[in-house]
Design an enzyme around this catalytic site. Structure first.
Site, PDB file in Angstrom:
ATOM      1  N   ASP A   1      -0.803  -6.324  10.004  1.00 24.67           N
ATOM      2  CA  ASP A   1      -1.623  -5.942  10.985  1.00 24.67           C
ATOM      3  C   ASP A   1      -3.176  -6.542  11.008  1.00 24.67           C
ATOM      4  OD1 ASP A   1      -2.419  -4.312   8.727  1.00 24.67           O
ATOM      5  OD2 ASP A   1      -3.066  -2.740  10.115  1.00 24.67           O
TER       6      ASP A   1
ATOM      7  N   LEU B   1       0.100   1.948  -6.390  1.00 25.45           N
ATOM      8  CA  LEU B   1       0.311   1.187  -7.736  1.00 25.45           C
ATOM      9  C   LEU B   1      -0.803   1.149  -8.565  1.00 25.45           C
ATOM     10  CD1 LEU B   1       2.116  -2.127  -6.342  1.00 25.45           C
ATOM     11  CD2 LEU B   1       3.450  -0.044  -7.173  1.00 25.45           C
TER      12      LEU B   1
ATOM     13  N   LYS C   1      -7.069  -3.744  -1.768  1.00 22.80           N
ATOM     14  CA  LYS C   1      -6.155  -3.706  -2.381  1.00 22.80           C
ATOM     15  C   LYS C   1      -4.827  -3.533  -1.753  1.00 22.80           C
ATOM     16  CE  LYS C   1      -7.385   0.094  -4.633  1.00 22.80           C
ATOM     17  NZ  LYS C   1      -7.567   1.318  -5.555  1.00 22.80           N
TER      18      LYS C   1
ATOM     19  N   LEU D   1      -1.827  -5.085  -0.159  1.00 26.47           N
ATOM     20  CA  LEU D   1      -0.962  -6.253  -0.413  1.00 26.47           C
ATOM     21  C   LEU D   1       0.141  -6.404   0.643  1.00 26.47           C
ATOM     22  CD1 LEU D   1      -0.229  -5.520  -4.323  1.00 26.47           C
ATOM     23  CD2 LEU D   1      -1.983  -6.982  -3.358  1.00 26.47           C
TER      24      LEU D   1
END
EC number: 2.1.1.221
Length: 341
Positions: free
Chosen positions: A209, A231, A243, A245
């Site tokens: 998105d 994570l 962050k 991914l």
């Protein structure tokens, strides 16, 4: 009267017969020439090549036997070294499947345009390929499969119906697995994961998105009332970007951790260079170098601006009106650049 007619017509009939014989002889004599003319130059070459191919059949067979014998002798000469190489090759192919389940949640299909759906399809293909060659492959699930994603896969990757070691289901993952076993992986979760529980099912949001729907996976986990975690990226890695991914990066990091049992090594094995990732604790020196470069570039760029402004004022004769126009154009340019950035 009749004899005259017979005599008159006889030469004609004999001549006619003679012509017929000649024509027949002529046709018989011309037939071989006609047949040779039918074969073109290309056809004759082709016929010659076929004839040579047939004549060399035994020679080719003998050469194949000699080549096969040569390979056999080379393998025998390698001896133990060759046996060890074969052993290592077989050992690399051996895999120990993990009981851990990784689920790609495809229930965000309606939030994506077709271009992003195609990107998600490629990421899923990458996950499938990496899991097939992993040392510890996980139990791979694709849930809520339908809509644009399924249509795109049907159109561009018809072989997906024959994929192995993957469970592609149209149902939502909550209809397949127990709620207590689920952990939604989202970078917005306050819970930082340190270990993987191979009895759990970890859910990855199947969404591309470009940050248009920030925090949506975290909200989805809260709405469903299931556990969530992120994570431990911030404990080991410093990145220039957020962050968040890609689906395949999260998938591959987990595969790498199952093999290496080291989060930092898993992160730096998978993360792309464009993320600007570096180990925590080493970013200070990098920031200092970046600041030095920025300060140098600022000082270098200041000179031309000053000269340009001076030359502009000189050209306009230092008039007050010209100075106001120059300031107005400079402020307009600065605003435009800030918007583009």
């Amino acid at each position: 009267m009749s004899s005259n007619v017979d005599n008159d017509t006889k030469p004609f009939l004999e001549g006619d017969d003679t012509v017929g014989e000649k024509s027949e002889d002529g046709e018989q004599n011309e037939t071989p020439a006609a047949e040779t003319e039918v074969l073109s130059k290309r056809q004759r070459k082709k016929q010659l090549r076929h004839q040579q191919w047939e004549e060399q059949r035994d020679l080719r067979k003998q050469r194949r036997k000699e080549k096969k014998q040569k390979r056999r002798l080379e393998r025998q000469a390698q001896g133990d070294e060759g046996a060890e190489w074969v052993g290592r090759k077989r050992q690399r192919r051996e895999a120990t499947p993990s009981s851990l389940r990784l689920v790609v949640d495809c229930s965000f299909d309606s939030l994506m345009v077709l271009k992003d759906v195609k990107k998600l399809h490629k990421q899923i293909q990458r996950c499938y390929a990496e899991n097939r060659r992993a040392l510890h492959p996980v139990q791979f699930y694709l849930t809520s499969h339908g809509g644009q994603l399924k249509q795109n896969m049907d159109d561009n990757d018809k072989g997906w119906v024959n994929w192995k070691d993957i469970r592609i289901r149209p149902e939502h993952f909550q209809q397949i697995m127990n709620k207590e076993e689920l952990v939604y992986l989202t970078s917005d979760s306050p819970n930082v994961m340190t270990e993987l529980d191979e009895n759990k099912a970890y859910v990855i949001g199947g969404l591309v998105d470009h940050n248009h729907h920030k925090g949506i996976t975290f909200e989805r986990a809260q709405e469903l009332g299931i556990n969530h975690a992120q994570l431990p990226l911030g404990n080991f890695v410093k990145m220039n970007s957020r962050k968040v991914l890609a689906v395949n990066h999260v998938f591959e990091i987990i595969l790498a951790y199952l093999e290496k049992r080291d989060w930092q090594e898993a992160f730096f094995t998978i993360l792309p260079q464009r993320k600007g990732a570096m180990p925590v604790g080493q970013e200070g020196s990098a920031n200092e170098r970046a600041e030095d470069q920025d300060s140098d570039s600022d000082s270098d760029s200041a000179e031309p601006i000053t000269k340009n402004s001076c030359s502009t004022q000189d050209q306009r004769g230092g008039s007050e009106k010209g100075g106001q126009e120059a300031e107005h154009s400079q402020s307009k340019q600065t605003t435009t650049e800030g918007t583009a950035a």
